[in-house]
Scaffold this active site. Structure first.
Site, PDB file in Angstrom:
ATOM      1  N   GLY A  10      90.818  18.786   9.789  1.00  0.00           N
ATOM      2  CA  GLY A  10      90.491  18.857   8.374  1.00  0.00           C
ATOM      3  C   GLY A  10      89.001  18.783   8.184  1.00  0.00           C
ATOM      4  O   GLY A  10      88.244  19.137   9.082  1.00  0.00           O
ATOM      5  N   LYS A  13      85.380  15.678   9.748  1.00  0.00           N
ATOM      6  CA  LYS A  13      85.874  14.959  10.922  1.00  0.00           C
ATOM      7  C   LYS A  13      84.727  14.298  11.672  1.00  0.00           C
ATOM      8  O   LYS A  13      84.798  13.122  12.031  1.00  0.00           O
ATOM      9  CB  LYS A  13      86.575  15.932  11.882  1.00  0.00           C
ATOM     10  CG  LYS A  13      87.475  16.916  11.197  1.00  0.00           C
ATOM     11  CD  LYS A  13      87.919  18.010  12.135  1.00  0.00           C
ATOM     12  CE  LYS A  13      86.832  18.992  12.458  1.00  0.00           C
ATOM     13  NZ  LYS A  13      86.654  20.092  11.536  1.00  0.00           N
ATOM     14  N   GLU A 134      85.507  17.629  19.316  1.00  0.00           N
ATOM     15  CA  GLU A 134      85.774  18.998  19.755  1.00  0.00           C
ATOM     16  C   GLU A 134      85.361  19.226  21.209  1.00  0.00           C
ATOM     17  O   GLU A 134      84.508  20.058  21.497  1.00  0.00           O
ATOM     18  CB  GLU A 134      85.047  19.987  18.837  1.00  0.00           C
ATOM     19  CG  GLU A 134      85.436  19.762  17.390  1.00  0.00           C
ATOM     20  CD  GLU A 134      85.286  21.016  16.538  1.00  0.00           C
ATOM     21  OE1 GLU A 134      85.231  22.112  17.129  1.00  0.00           O
ATOM     22  OE2 GLU A 134      85.254  20.887  15.316  1.00  0.00           O
TER      23      GLU A 134
END
Lengths: 206, 280
Positions: A10, A13, A134
């Protein structure tokens, strides 16, 4: 520390992670991070930031030097690395498939390889809590799955906590215990959704 | 070699040797922290420190060290404020430092025989014993600090956020590093000159960056390069009567050009051989 494997997706983050780490100060509310791990020792956090792979291209360091630096925070700031440290470093590099490249200069690596050595650096620290922003960007499907298996192994076998921001929510569905989704519609306050992918019901503590 | 019989030349060689040991250590961290221009700023501010000392009649070295330390701390705060445009702090302080120096020197004109040019261009051949001792002390301090703190500094220069999350006091470390750089510049400035301080600190590290792939290799190679550049610059300056600081800088620049060219040629030749092999 409870064994949470989180997955955040979303909006905002990275901001959330940076607040948790203390890199940002929340304008409202507070962040609490246990200062001790389950064994009552100091909690060690390992952080891989989103941009870490785009670090200083010219930073003069070999892969080995960089991954060894992950051991420094294990009480080695002013001491020589011993056999155990070297062993950790070797296994971390092997787990991301970069042991053969250990004498390369980090600036010569590709983006994906830089990502992998950044992860190896955090593995070599052997932290209680992994905070990964990530981490799989630039990895192909195969290496992503290997990476998730590695994380799963760390969490189930070694009781490590893992908090990860990612976009591959479909792929990771089988691995994560808990999903966090941050949603914001214009002109409305933040809402936080927990989408449990496992049986146990859990509440969010952010 | 008659030049080695002169006391002033002996001192010049001693000073060059010591500077060659310090410069690459500081230079590498400055380059990697994207603060290469900080050395330049501090050397300009340094001029103001010297002018202040001359004006109030205190040994300029001490006022200089004091002024530079204050500015070095200020620089870190400005760097935090203008995070995305960290050069702003450098631009502001460089011009202000120079302006203050000029004003102070004008006020003090007539009271002292020392001139601005002496500090602008330096005079490695007029250094005294006291300066050598100071430089020696500084070299020992920097050497020790480097040996003790090399690991925290490695992590700090690699990535400040990583350094923060592993619990290093990054603000304190940055400030202390700036202060140390400031003190070094305050000591070296009268020797090599305000205009060339940063060249002598930055160039060896910059050249060495192209040569070594490991962190410690860069520092060691940098010392060798600095030594070669400074000593040959000094000899050239003696033989040709050119200004020492400028001669050293030009020689370092030549080393940079030769190494870049050699690397390019080597790369080209290797590539060429591979190409031929694949064809035959």
């Amino acid at each position: 520390m409870s064994k949470i494997r989180g997955l955040i997706r979303g909006a905002a983050k990275t901001t959330l992670l940076r607040n948790i780490l203390g890199l940002l100060k929340p304008s409202k509310g507070s962040v609490q991070l246990s200062s001790k791990n389950r064994m009552g020792e100091k909690l060690v956090v390992g952080y891989v930031s989103q941009q870490v792979a785009s670090f200083n291209a010219g930073f003069p360091s070999t892969v080995l030097e960089l991954v060894q630096s992950g051991r420094f925070q294990r009480g080695k700031w002013f001491k020589r690395l011993d056999k155990e440290d070297k062993e950790h470093v070797r296994r971390s590099l092997e787990s991301v498939g970069m042991w053969e490249m250990r004498h390369k200069k980090i600036g010569e690596l590709s983006g994906g390889q830089k990502q992998r050595i950044s992860i190896a650096r955090v593995f070599s620290t052997d932290p209680d809590l992994f905070i990964l922003d990530e981490p799989t960007i630039g990895m192909d499907v195969h290496s992503r799955n290997e990476f998730y298996k590695l994380l799963k192994h760390n969490s189930t076998e070694h009781d490590k906590g893992i908090l990860m921001v990612t976009h591959d929510h479909e792929e990771i569905r089988h691995y994560a215990n808990k999903h966090i989704e941050l949603i914001r519609k214009e002109d409305s306050p933040w809402r936080c959704f927990s989408m449990d992918s496992c049986k146990e019901l859990s509440k969010l503590h952010f | 070699m008659e030049m080695f019989f002169y006391g002033f030349m002996q001192r010049a060689f001693q000073a060059s040797f010591l500077i060659s040991l310090i410069a690459p250590i500081l230079g590498l961290f400055l380059v990697l922290r994207r603060q290469s221009l900080m050395a330049d700023t501090l050397s300009h501010v340094s001029l103001a420190g010297v002018a202040l000392g001359l004006l109030i009649g205190i040994n300029p070295t001490w006022t200089n060290i004091l002024v530079v330390i204050i500015i070095a701390i200020l620089l870190e705060f400005l760097r935090q404020i203008y995070r995305t445009y960290s050069e702003i702090s450098i631009a502001i302080l460089m011009s202000v430092g120079m302006a203050v120096a000029l004003v102070l020197m004008e006020i003090g004109a007539g009271r002292t025989t020392l001139s601005v040019t002496q500090f602008l261009f330096g005079s490695i051949v007029t250094i005294n014993k006291e300066q050598i001792w100071m430089l020696l002390g500084l070299t020992i301090i920097i050497g020790l600090l480097y040996l003790i703190y090399q690991k925290p500094m490695y992590v700090l220069t690699f990535d400040e956020e990583t350094a923060f999350t592993v619990g290093l006091p990054i603000k304190m470390m940055s400030i202390l590093f700036n202060v140390l750089t400031g003190v070094t510049i305050a000591v070296i400035m009268p020797i090599v000159g305000a205009l060339l301080v940063s060249a002598i600190i930055i160039l060896p590290a910059a050249i060495s960056l192209r040569l070594s792939k490991s962190f410690y290799g860069v520092i060691l190679n940098g010392m060798v390069i600095a030594l070669v550049g400074m000593l040959s610059g000094l000899v050239a300056s003696y033989e040709l009567g050119t200004p020492p600081g400028a001669s050293i800088t030009i020689i370092l620049m030549l080393i940079f050009a030769v190494i870049t060219l050699a690397k390019y040629m080597l790369h080209y030749l290797k590539f060429d051989r591979l190409f031929n092999k694949s064809q035959g």
